[in-house]
Design an enzyme around this catalytic site. Structure first.
Site, mmCIF file in Angstrom:
data_model
loop_
_atom_site.group_PDB
_atom_site.id
_atom_site.type_symbol
_atom_site.label_atom_id
_atom_site.label_comp_id
_atom_site.label_asym_id
_atom_site.label_seq_id
_atom_site.Cartn_x
_atom_site.Cartn_y
_atom_site.Cartn_z
ATOM 1 N N GLY A 156 -85.511 -44.414 -27.130
ATOM 2 C CA GLY A 156 -86.403 -45.531 -26.836
ATOM 3 C C GLY A 156 -85.651 -46.843 -26.769
ATOM 4 O O GLY A 156 -85.851 -47.652 -25.847
ATOM 5 N N TYR A 157 -84.788 -47.060 -27.739
ATOM 6 C CA TYR A 157 -83.949 -48.264 -27.756
ATOM 7 C C TYR A 157 -83.027 -48.283 -26.542
ATOM 8 O O TYR A 157 -82.918 -49.297 -25.839
ATOM 9 C CB TYR A 157 -83.137 -48.273 -29.050
ATOM 10 C CG TYR A 157 -82.127 -49.378 -29.166
ATOM 11 C CD1 TYR A 157 -82.512 -50.708 -29.144
ATOM 12 C CD2 TYR A 157 -80.764 -49.093 -29.341
ATOM 13 C CE1 TYR A 157 -81.585 -51.727 -29.274
ATOM 14 C CE2 TYR A 157 -79.831 -50.100 -29.477
ATOM 15 C CZ TYR A 157 -80.239 -51.417 -29.430
ATOM 16 O OH TYR A 157 -79.315 -52.421 -29.560
#
Length: 262
Positions: A156-157
């Site tokens: 996600g990051y």
């Protein structure tokens, strides 16, 4: 001094890289505007700069860059105090939720995207008109090696920062004619409070010492050491300075050689 008398905004002030960016910019002669969501982090950064014996002007504006109105307020107060903005260093980030993609809570991905992409762009777009008006400026995006070398649980990051990388390239292309340079640093492992805290927690949970963990990571780094966050900050300061006046759209890897582009 690389940034003598330049007005520099640094977002994402906190223990680790954020503090180091502000401190190094101050050492290099910058007049600062610093922001973080928490006012106490700004006070701590100011105190660190003073304790280092560096005298410079510091404007502290608590700001959540995910809120466009707060970005407008930060930029307006910077212009009110200094009259111009020469450099923006986008360091604020949300790490998202650490999990495998197949188990992902996409709300965590959205939260990371709101800060790492949309928030960073919101602050950048508030600064750009002032840089155009004054005839130029420099924007530095703090990106991550995770977009170069995928790391489990950080999808996600990484996705949010990969989106920022693409936006950065387009900004460099579009803003070049206005003498506004837009570059990125891709940070890897950095030794400082966040990583130290993470390793101490892992040591308690696994029984593996911090020194053994550091040694294992360093074995994958050609320089055989985890870079200090203060040394990594210097790469961003270089891109912000006139020493990089011929550089835009660059993606500078700052990771001791752990990722070697080819």
């Amino acid at each position: 001094m690389l940034l003598k008398d330049k007005v520099v905004i640094v977002s994402g002030i906190g223990p680790g890289l954020g503090h180091e960016l502000a401190l190094e910019a101050a050492r290099q002669g910058a007049r600062l505007a610093i922001c973080a969501r928490t006012a106490s982090k700004l006070d701590a950064a100011e105190q660190e700069i003073l304790e280092a014996g560096v005298k410079t002007e510091i404007l502290k504006v608590p700001t959540d860059i995910a809120d466009v109105e707060q970005c407008k307020n930060l930029v307006a107060k910077t212009i009110e105090k200094y009259g111009r903005i020469d450099v923006l260093i986008n360091s604020a980030y949300n790490p998202g939720a650490f999990d495998l993609v197949e188990n992902a809570d996409l709300d965590g991905w959205r939260a990371a995207m709101d800060v790492n992409l949309y928030g960073t762009l919101a602050l950048t777009l508030e600064v750009v008109p002032h840089m155009k008006k004054q005839g130029g400026g420099a924007i530095v995006m703090i990106n991550t090696m995770v977009t170069r070398r995928p790391l489990q649980t950080q999808a996600g990051y990484g996705a949010s920062k990969a989106a920022l990388a693409s936006a950065t390239q387009h900004l460099a292309l579009e803003l070049g004619p206005y003498n506004i340079r837009v570059n990125s640093t891709y940070m890897g492992w950095m030794w400082g409070p966040p990583v130290e805290g993470y390793m101490q927690q892992q040591a308690e949970e696994t029984g593996v010492s911090v020194e053994d963990m550091k040694a294992a990571i360093a074995q994958n780094i050609p320089l055989r050491v985890i870079p200090e966050d203060g040394d990594c900050a210097k790469a961003a300061i270089f891109l912000a300075s006139d020493y990089a006046c011929a550089v835009t759209g660059a993606a500078l890897d700052v990771n001791g050689g752990e990722y070697l582009p080819h």
